[in-house]
Design a protein around this motif. Structure first.
Motif, PDB file in Angstrom:
ATOM      1  N   SER A  16      49.503  64.352  55.108  1.00 34.39           N
ATOM      2  CA  SER A  16      48.488  63.518  54.454  1.00 34.39           C
ATOM      3  C   SER A  16      47.214  63.478  55.278  1.00 34.39           C
ATOM      4  O   SER A  16      46.100  63.543  54.743  1.00 34.39           O
ATOM      5  CB  SER A  16      49.017  62.099  54.246  1.00 34.39           C
ATOM      6  OG  SER A  16      50.067  62.078  53.308  1.00 34.39           O
TER       7      SER A  16
ATOM      8  N   GLN B   7      45.440  66.794  54.883  1.00 36.98           N
ATOM      9  CA  GLN B   7      44.856  66.925  53.549  1.00 36.98           C
ATOM     10  C   GLN B   7      43.572  66.117  53.417  1.00 36.98           C
ATOM     11  O   GLN B   7      42.566  66.603  52.880  1.00 36.98           O
ATOM     12  CB  GLN B   7      45.865  66.467  52.486  1.00 36.98           C
ATOM     13  CG  GLN B   7      46.997  67.442  52.246  1.00 36.98           C
ATOM     14  CD  GLN B   7      48.016  66.890  51.262  1.00 36.98           C
ATOM     15  OE1 GLN B   7      48.170  65.679  51.125  1.00 36.98           O
ATOM     16  NE2 GLN B   7      48.721  67.781  50.578  1.00 36.98           N
TER      17      GLN B   7
ATOM     18  N   LEU C 175      42.223  69.804  47.413  1.00 38.55           N
ATOM     19  CA  LEU C 175      42.895  69.086  48.503  1.00 38.55           C
ATOM     20  C   LEU C 175      42.863  67.581  48.287  1.00 38.55           C
ATOM     21  O   LEU C 175      43.837  66.877  48.573  1.00 38.55           O
ATOM     22  CB  LEU C 175      42.244  69.451  49.833  1.00 38.55           C
ATOM     23  CG  LEU C 175      42.565  70.845  50.376  1.00 38.55           C
ATOM     24  CD1 LEU C 175      41.629  71.196  51.535  1.00 38.55           C
ATOM     25  CD2 LEU C 175      44.026  70.906  50.841  1.00 38.55           C
TER      26      LEU C 175
ATOM     27  N   PHE D 257      46.100  65.246  47.952  1.00 42.32           N
ATOM     28  CA  PHE D 257      46.246  64.068  48.805  1.00 42.32           C
ATOM     29  C   PHE D 257      46.571  62.843  47.953  1.00 42.32           C
ATOM     30  O   PHE D 257      47.498  62.070  48.267  1.00 42.32           O
ATOM     31  CB  PHE D 257      44.961  63.844  49.605  1.00 42.32           C
ATOM     32  CG  PHE D 257      44.934  62.545  50.363  1.00 42.32           C
ATOM     33  CD1 PHE D 257      45.638  62.407  51.544  1.00 42.32           C
ATOM     34  CD2 PHE D 257      44.198  61.465  49.888  1.00 42.32           C
ATOM     35  CE1 PHE D 257      45.624  61.208  52.243  1.00 42.32           C
ATOM     36  CE2 PHE D 257      44.170  60.275  50.578  1.00 42.32           C
ATOM     37  CZ  PHE D 257      44.884  60.141  51.758  1.00 42.32           C
TER      38      PHE D 257
END
Length: 489
Positions: free
Chosen positions: A203, A206, A240, A244
């Motif tokens: 996470s 990202q 991205l 996320f």
């Protein structure tokens, strides 16, 4: 006697927490003052100029959630000490950098270190001040230091540059962080969360990659036009960001709790925080360049014109809560947003002449006064509107909205200003078209008064457009506020 001693110890502890926070706040905007001097020595491109400014801010915003989670696991005091040492080392590297890339990298590392200091400090304030009233007062004092640091940054930078080279704005961080490392272990307890979730590296990667890809696309578009690499970076950033968001919704302990955004009141307040931070962050860059490169002031002379802004920012951060006790919160926020709007209207009418100095100072002061009074109320609304079990997530969202807004403002408004400057100057392919700093340096070196006047007029037009953009954004924020995202009680 023991009670009095305990109160004094907590106050000293609060001062210890405020010291590194002050430096983090100063570094958000101090680079704008040093930028003309740095540009004359290192000759960065227009894109590198923007990266030098906001590499710090984007890493603060992008890393805050991750570093806050790390602090919960390893201990908040330990996190402050580690990041203070990293911040000091990166500051020393930046001070003696010989290339724009090295300055950008140093600022990025400083941003990552700085991102951990604020969430760790806020957590420790909650431990030190268990009484509700004392905690609110401590948070008010802490936020006053943060906002005051952003406001006083131009003055600090101006004083340093009057006597030293541009690297001195980096070196000031070394002794401050050294003092922090010396006093924090003596004044602050160690705290950590026994139920802190695992660090989600995917996470974190990202979110950072999405932000940086989109920022790169914006900057490259300004510098090189809409090339294939720009579209590729923009697409990658959007993909991205979507990945996320999808991951956060599936995790039991997400890095960013997106469910709070589903609450209309919270979503609108977060939007207001983000948008006001966008225009405040972006306009700060133009304010300093206007005073130095259009008005021809030295950094110290320009700093004196920031004094009204500093005084009103500090006063407003205490005035807002006081007004909130006597008037409905929505009324206070609306009034302060109108004050900010008046400040940006003044930006929209800045002239090239000497009269621009008091107009710019007045515009900055009014904008600072408005945000200084409204900001604590907007932050409080996000936290109080969130369910009790998610109050921490609400605070994190509010702080990230603010930090990310500042960084986005520097990029978006900086890019907008560059486009307007080049269009008004209408000298493609020349040195002067790179930036106002390049234009002033080139015209001065050649003794070309006609070119100098053209550069200054073009950049003033860019400032006017940024002022109009600020007015438009604030009208949107006013509409959000009137729809009821701020409490009326």
């Amino acid at each position: 006697m023991n009670t009095l001693t305990d109160v004094r110890r907590r106050r000293w502890a609060l001062a210890a927490l405020a010291l590194p926070t002050l430096l983090v706040a100063i570094d958000i905007s101090v680079m704008g003052v040093a930028l003309p001097s740095l540009a004359r020595d290192l000759h960065p491109s227009a894109a590198e100029l923007l990266w030098i400014i906001d590499s710090y801010n984007f890493l603060v915003a992008g890393s805050m959630l991750a570093t806050g989670a790390i602090g919960d696991r390893i201990g908040r005091r330990r996190m402050i000490l580690i990041c203070a040492a990293v911040f000091a080392a990166a500051s020393a590297v930046g001070a003696f950098a010989t290339t724009p890339l090295l300055v950008i990298l140093a600022r990025a590392v400083m941003g990552m270190a700085g991102s951990a200091i604020m969430p760790a400090s806020m957590s420790l304030i909650g431990v030190l001040f268990t009484d509700t009233r004392a905690r609110i007062q401590a948070m008010g004092a802490y936020m006053t230091v943060f906002l005051g640091g952003m406001a006083v940054a131009p003055f600090v930078g101006g004083l340093l540059l009057a006597h030293f080279w541009w690297g001195s704005v980096f070196l000031v961080g070394v002794p401050v962080m050294a003092v922090t490392i010396a006093v924090v272990p003596r004044l602050l307890p160690e705290t950590r969360s026994e139920q802190a979730p695992r660090i989600d590296l995917l996470s974190t990667a990202q979110s950072l990659a999405a932000i940086l890809a989109i920022v790169y696309a914006l900057k490259a578009w300004v510098n090189d036009g809409a090339t294939a690499s720009v579209w590729l970076a923009l697409t990658a950033g959007i993909v991205l960001a979507a990945l996320f968001a999808r991951r956060q919704r599936r995790l039991d302990n997400p890095l960013l709790d997106l469910s709070l955004i589903g609450t209309p009141a919270v979503a609108r307040t977060l939007a207001a925080l983000f948008l006001t931070s966008v225009i405040m962050g972006g306009s700060s860059l133009f304010f300093n360049l206007y005073l130095q490169d259009v008005q021809g002031l030295t950094p110290l002379e320009a700093a004196w014109w920031t004094l009204p802004q500093i005084v009103l920012m500090i006063a407003a951060s205490n005035l807002g809560p006081w007004l909130n006790r006597h008037l409905p919160q929505r009324t206070v926020v609306l009034a302060m947003l109108l004050v900010m709007t008046l400040g940006f209207i003044l930006y929209a009418f800045l002239p090239v002449t000497w009269a621009g100095r008091p107009l710019a100072a007045a515009g900055a002061a009014l904008a600072a006064f408005g945000i200084g009074a409204a900001f604590p109320l907007l932050m409080d609304h996000v936290i109080s509107a969130a369910p009790p079990q998610r109050a921490g997530a609400g605070a994190a969202l509010a702080q990230v909205s603010n930090e990310l807004g500042i960084a986005v403002g520097l990029t978006v408004l900086g890019s907008l200003g560059t486009v307007v400057y080049r269009a008004r100057l209408d000298l493609p392919g020349t040195t002067a078209a790179g930036s106002v700093v390049d234009g002033v340096r080139d015209a001065t070196a050649r003794g070309d008064l006609h070119l100098l006047a053209g550069v200054r007029a073009a950049f003033t037009d860019a400032c006017n457009v940024v002022g109009l953009a600020g007015v438009a954004v604030l009208l949107l924020v006013l509409a959000l506020t009137r729809r009821g995202h701020v409490r009326s009680d």
